[in-house]
Design a protein around this motif. Structure first.
Motif, PDB file in Angstrom:
ATOM      1  N   ASN A 100      -1.819   2.553   0.891  1.00 42.23           N
ATOM      2  CA  ASN A 100      -0.458   3.081   1.034  1.00 42.23           C
ATOM      3  C   ASN A 100      -0.470   4.574   0.705  1.00 42.23           C
ATOM      4  OD1 ASN A 100       0.263   3.392  -2.026  1.00 42.23           O
ATOM      5  ND2 ASN A 100      -0.797   1.446  -1.764  1.00 42.23           N
TER       6      ASN A 100
ATOM      7  N   PHE B  74      14.516  -2.944   2.629  1.00 45.43           N
ATOM      8  CA  PHE B  74      14.232  -3.826   3.776  1.00 45.43           C
ATOM      9  C   PHE B  74      13.195  -3.171   4.673  1.00 45.43           C
ATOM     10  CE2 PHE B  74      17.417  -7.276   3.765  1.00 45.43           C
ATOM     11  CZ  PHE B  74      18.204  -6.863   2.702  1.00 45.43           C
ATOM     12  N   GLY B  75      12.365  -3.968   5.284  1.00 46.95           N
ATOM     13  CA  GLY B  75      11.364  -3.474   6.224  1.00 46.95           C
ATOM     14  C   GLY B  75      10.104  -3.023   5.523  1.00 46.95           C
TER      15      GLY B  75
ATOM     16  N   TYR C  49      19.553  -8.358  14.630  1.00 46.19           N
ATOM     17  CA  TYR C  49      18.910  -7.033  14.666  1.00 46.19           C
ATOM     18  C   TYR C  49      17.764  -6.992  13.665  1.00 46.19           C
ATOM     19  CZ  TYR C  49      18.208  -1.998  14.204  1.00 46.19           C
ATOM     20  OH  TYR C  49      17.640  -0.732  14.150  1.00 46.19           O
ATOM     21  N   PHE C  50      17.984  -7.506  12.483  1.00 47.59           N
ATOM     22  CA  PHE C  50      16.963  -7.430  11.429  1.00 47.59           C
ATOM     23  C   PHE C  50      15.907  -8.506  11.632  1.00 47.59           C
ATOM     24  CE2 PHE C  50      18.789  -4.096   9.068  1.00 47.59           C
ATOM     25  CZ  PHE C  50      20.153  -4.193   9.300  1.00 47.59           C
TER      26      PHE C  50
ATOM     27  N   ALA D 268      11.124   6.642   0.452  1.00 46.67           N
ATOM     28  CA  ALA D 268      10.617   5.747   1.504  1.00 46.67           C
ATOM     29  C   ALA D 268       9.438   4.927   0.986  1.00 46.67           C
ATOM     30  CB  ALA D 268      10.178   6.561   2.727  1.00 46.67           C
TER      31      ALA D 268
ATOM     32  N   ASP E 181      10.544  -4.189  -3.062  1.00 46.76           N
ATOM     33  CA  ASP E 181      11.420  -3.293  -3.832  1.00 46.76           C
ATOM     34  C   ASP E 181      12.836  -3.819  -3.946  1.00 46.76           C
ATOM     35  OD1 ASP E 181       9.440  -1.168  -2.149  1.00 46.76           O
ATOM     36  OD2 ASP E 181       9.566  -1.046  -4.318  1.00 46.76           O
TER      37      ASP E 181
ATOM     38  N   ALA F  83      23.233   0.696   9.559  1.00 47.93           N
ATOM     39  CA  ALA F  83      21.766   0.572   9.596  1.00 47.93           C
ATOM     40  C   ALA F  83      21.263   0.381  11.025  1.00 47.93           C
ATOM     41  CB  ALA F  83      21.327  -0.610   8.733  1.00 47.93           C
TER      42      ALA F  83
HETATM   43  C1  SDX Z   1       6.789   0.331  -0.152  1.00 47.52           C
HETATM   44  O1  SDX Z   1       2.641   1.027   2.264  1.00 47.52           O
HETATM   45  C2  SDX Z   1       2.874   0.272   1.270  1.00 47.52           C
HETATM   46  O2  SDX Z   1       2.122  -0.612   0.952  1.00 47.52           O
HETATM   47  C3  SDX Z   1       4.087   0.603   0.506  1.00 47.52           C
HETATM   48  C4  SDX Z   1       4.483  -0.432  -0.531  1.00 47.52           C
HETATM   49  C5  SDX Z   1       3.458  -0.508  -1.597  1.00 47.52           C
HETATM   50  O3  SDX Z   1       3.380  -1.543  -2.252  1.00 47.52           O
HETATM   51  O4  SDX Z   1       2.811   0.530  -1.832  1.00 47.52           O
HETATM   52  O5  SDX Z   1       4.628  -1.712   0.058  1.00 47.52           O
HETATM   53  C6  SDX Z   1       5.815  -0.072  -1.167  1.00 47.52           C
HETATM   54  O6  SDX Z   1       6.832   1.488   0.144  1.00 47.52           O
HETATM   55  C7  SDX Z   1       7.680  -0.728   0.511  1.00 47.52           C
HETATM   56  C8  SDX Z   1       8.686  -0.090   1.531  1.00 47.52           C
HETATM   57  C9  SDX Z   1       9.815   0.482   0.683  1.00 47.52           C
HETATM   58  N1  SDX Z   1      10.714   1.343   1.535  1.00 47.52           N
HETATM   59  C10 SDX Z   1      11.957   0.941   1.766  1.00 47.52           C
HETATM   60  O7  SDX Z   1      12.450  -0.148   1.445  1.00 47.52           O
HETATM   61  C11 SDX Z   1      12.793   2.002   2.475  1.00 47.52           C
HETATM   62  C12 SDX Z   1      13.544   1.342   3.632  1.00 47.52           C
HETATM   63  N2  SDX Z   1      12.559   0.935   4.646  1.00 47.52           N
HETATM   64  C13 SDX Z   1      12.362   1.838   5.777  1.00 47.52           C
HETATM   65  O8  SDX Z   1      12.306   3.191   5.335  1.00 47.52           O
HETATM   66  C14 SDX Z   1      11.243   1.363   6.671  1.00 47.52           C
HETATM   67  O9  SDX Z   1      11.341   0.013   6.778  1.00 47.52           O
HETATM   68  C15 SDX Z   1       9.816   1.705   6.369  1.00 47.52           C
HETATM   69  C16 SDX Z   1       9.608   3.174   6.195  1.00 47.52           C
HETATM   70  C17 SDX Z   1       9.366   0.989   5.142  1.00 47.52           C
HETATM   71  C18 SDX Z   1       9.033   1.242   7.569  1.00 47.52           C
HETATM   72  O10 SDX Z   1       9.547   1.988   8.644  1.00 47.52           O
HETATM   73  P1  SDX Z   1       8.942   1.797  10.087  1.00 47.52           P
HETATM   74  O11 SDX Z   1       7.449   1.742  10.027  1.00 47.52           O
HETATM   75  O12 SDX Z   1       9.592   2.753  11.008  1.00 47.52           O
HETATM   76  O13 SDX Z   1       9.437   0.344  10.440  1.00 47.52           O
HETATM   77  P2  SDX Z   1       9.289  -0.266  11.841  1.00 47.52           P
HETATM   78  O14 SDX Z   1       8.403   0.551  12.723  1.00 47.52           O
HETATM   79  O15 SDX Z   1       8.891  -1.684  11.607  1.00 47.52           O
HETATM   80  O16 SDX Z   1      10.782  -0.208  12.447  1.00 47.52           O
HETATM   81  C19 SDX Z   1      11.102  -1.105  13.500  1.00 47.52           C
HETATM   82  C20 SDX Z   1      12.568  -0.874  13.790  1.00 47.52           C
HETATM   83  C21 SDX Z   1      12.908   0.557  14.144  1.00 47.52           C
HETATM   84  O17 SDX Z   1      14.038   0.486  14.991  1.00 47.52           O
HETATM   85  P3  SDX Z   1      13.776   0.394  16.606  1.00 47.52           P
HETATM   86  O18 SDX Z   1      13.119   1.710  16.990  1.00 47.52           O
HETATM   87  O19 SDX Z   1      12.870  -0.806  16.871  1.00 47.52           O
HETATM   88  O20 SDX Z   1      15.154   0.201  17.218  1.00 47.52           O
HETATM   89  O21 SDX Z   1      13.370  -1.189  12.635  1.00 47.52           O
HETATM   90  C22 SDX Z   1      14.087  -0.045  12.234  1.00 47.52           C
HETATM   91  C23 SDX Z   1      13.380   1.150  12.829  1.00 47.52           C
HETATM   92  O22 SDX Z   1      14.286   2.220  13.022  1.00 47.52           O
HETATM   93  N3  SDX Z   1      14.057  -0.041  10.778  1.00 47.52           N
HETATM   94  C24 SDX Z   1      15.136  -0.114  10.006  1.00 47.52           C
HETATM   95  C25 SDX Z   1      14.656  -0.170   8.690  1.00 47.52           C
HETATM   96  N4  SDX Z   1      13.326  -0.133   8.705  1.00 47.52           N
HETATM   97  C26 SDX Z   1      12.949  -0.037   9.990  1.00 47.52           C
HETATM   98  N5  SDX Z   1      16.470  -0.119  10.297  1.00 47.52           N
HETATM   99  C27 SDX Z   1      17.300  -0.213   9.239  1.00 47.52           C
HETATM  100  N6  SDX Z   1      16.918  -0.288   7.959  1.00 47.52           N
HETATM  101  C28 SDX Z   1      15.602  -0.273   7.643  1.00 47.52           C
HETATM  102  N7  SDX Z   1      15.220  -0.347   6.377  1.00 47.52           N
END
Ligand code: SDX
Length: 393
Positions: free
Chosen positions: A197, A268-269, A317-318, A228, A328, A256
């Motif tokens: 990560n 989430f995600g 959607y989710f 993030a 988290d 969202a």
């Molecule tokens: C950690 O890497 C690790 O291992 C990290 C970690 C660790 O232990 O070290 O696991 C810890 O960082 C966990 C993640 C914590 N972050 C959050 O909870 C912040 C909220 N999450 C988002 O910022 C997001 O989910 C990410 C950054 C974590 C992932 O983003 P991605 O890679 O863009 O997600 P994706 O490619 O799977 O997205 C698919 C779709 C997209 O929309 P479309 O283009 O398909 O229409 O889902 C959407 C994204 O825009 N989306 C979300 C969303 N996360 C992704 N929409 C709304 N809310 C969200 N949280």
């Protein structure tokens, strides 16, 4: 071969590293530490035993565990001179700012464990970091609330010690609740390591230049702070506080989904898990245990969390995008219920992840081909052009 990519300009670069510590299969929602599934470790083991596993590659015998636990327990104190580092911060300093500063300052104190060419010194640095991180995190909290520092005790477990250093005060008796200690230990275990990560990659990149071990870990703490990444648990609780009441959940779910709205559902995600984060499943069990013990009725934030989780898991959607609650989301709920301020959430994540950073740091240094990390780029800027004097611009 891991991570060899060929870019258009015809050069190749190893953009990843080989590792034997943690394996993730994001599609299956699988997480293994040295081959052991995280759900088995979280339910049958404990944080210090998982530390041993991550550091040395095997589960310890009873004798090895006793020796390791003695070593960690007897390194929990900080050099008394370091108290002045805490007192140099403003009272309203974010505890992560204090952790970055104090861990970096360890480089100025513990000179006898900074020669990375010396395997014994690498061991000592590893033990010191794992042992002292709870004291540093707890003292950052005490400093922020203006209470006296509580020193570690050798008669308490790792998780009990941390809770005691955070919540006991000299004026009265404090007894650590075993259910809370177990939930705390599980939070430590579930955040211990997570492959490459952002913060772990930061530590590996810093250590590839041969930098001071304490400075490398301070760099990892700085990276984890981002909302993030490790800052997501704090951002998640701040989002729940902003939502405020269950009747406002639909408004935030709509935001969202709105591509023109930068708002994302914190907690989430996941960048890798395109299925349920296996850590979140176990963390949810702990969250339910803690909420049963401490009650959720009188905490509207926790009620919003329960209703938001339900609504998102029923929302196409989710579900279609596999945006499930991540580790988290639930850790934030547990820490909120325990009475930690949200500013302490990421320091607790950093405390937990120290063993992952240290294990990966040791693995990086053990690589005889140790090369300085130098990721290349794909240049998309201006082609070469001549300077123009200001009078002619
Ligand atoms: C950690 O890497 C690790 O291992 C990290 C970690 C660790 O232990 O070290 O696991 C810890 O960082 C966990 C993640 C914590 N972050 C959050 O909870 C912040 C909220 N999450 C988002 O910022 C997001 O989910 C990410 C950054 C974590 C992932 O983003 P991605 O890679 O863009 O997600 P994706 O490619 O799977 O997205 C698919 C779709 C997209 O929309 P479309 O283009 O398909 O229409 O889902 C959407 C994204 O825009 N989306 C979300 C969303 N996360 C992704 N929409 C709304 N809310 C969200 N949280």
């Amino acid at each position: 071969q891991a991570g060899v990519f060929t870019y258009d300009p015809g050069f190749t670069s190893t953009a990843s590293c080989d590792s034997t510590i943690t394996f993730i299969d994001g599609d299956k929602g699988e997480l293994l530490h040295r081959g052991y599934p995280i759900d088995q470790l979280a339910s049958k083991s404990n944080y210090l035993e998982v530390c041993y596993l991550l550091l040395y590659g095997e589960l310890p015998s009873a004798e090895q565990m006793e020796e390791f636990e003695y070593l960690v327990t007897h390194h929990t104190m900080l050099h008394e001179q370091m108290v002045y580092f805490f007192r140099g911060f403003r009272r309203d300093a974010h505890p992560m700012a204090i952790m970055v500063g104090v861990v970096g300052a360890m480089a100025a104190f513990y000179h006898d464990s900074t020669d990375i060419a010396d395997s014994h010194q690498r061991e000592v640095a590893s033990i010191r970091l794992i042992a002292k991180m709870p004291t540093i995190a707890a003292w950052a909290y005490k400093y922020s609330v203006g209470q006296p520092f509580v020193y570690p005790r050798n008669d308490l477990t790792y998780a009990e010690n941390f809770l005691n250093m955070c919540f006991s005060v000299p004026a009265e008796e404090y007894k650590v609740n075993p259910i809370l200690a177990r939930a705390m230990d599980r939070i430590f275990t579930l955040h211990a390591d997570h492959e490459q990560n952002a913060s772990t990659s930061t530590v590996r990149l810093a250590s590839s230049s041969g930098a001071n071990p304490f400075a490398c870990i301070a760099a990892g703490i700085a990276c984890l702070w981002g909302p993030a990444h490790g800052g997501a648990n704090q951002a998640c609780l701040e989002m729940l506080r902003e939502i405020g009441t269950p009747d406002r959940i639909p408004e935030y779910l709509a935001r969202a989904k709105d591509k023109d709205d930068p708002f994302r559902l914190m907690g989430f995600g996941h960048r890798v898990y395109k299925n349920f984060d296996p850590r979140a499943k176990v963390m949810k069990e702990s969250a339910d245990e803690v909420l049963d013990l401490l009650g959720v009725e009188d905490n509207p934030i926790l009620q919003v969390a329960k209703d938001l989780e339900k609504a998102a898991l029923e929302d196409d959607y989710f579900v279609q995008r596999k945006l499930f609650p991540n580790v988290d989301f639930y850790s934030g709920i547990i820490l909120e219920a325990m009475g930690f301020p949200t500013a302490m959430f990421t320091p607790i994540f950093a405390l937990s992840r120290t063993v992952g950073w240290v294990s990966q740091w040791k693995e990086q240094l053990a690589d005889p081909q140790l090369k300085i990390g130098r990721p290349r780029q794909l240049y998309l800027g201006e082609t070469a052009r001549d300077y123009v004097d200001i009078e002619k611009r």
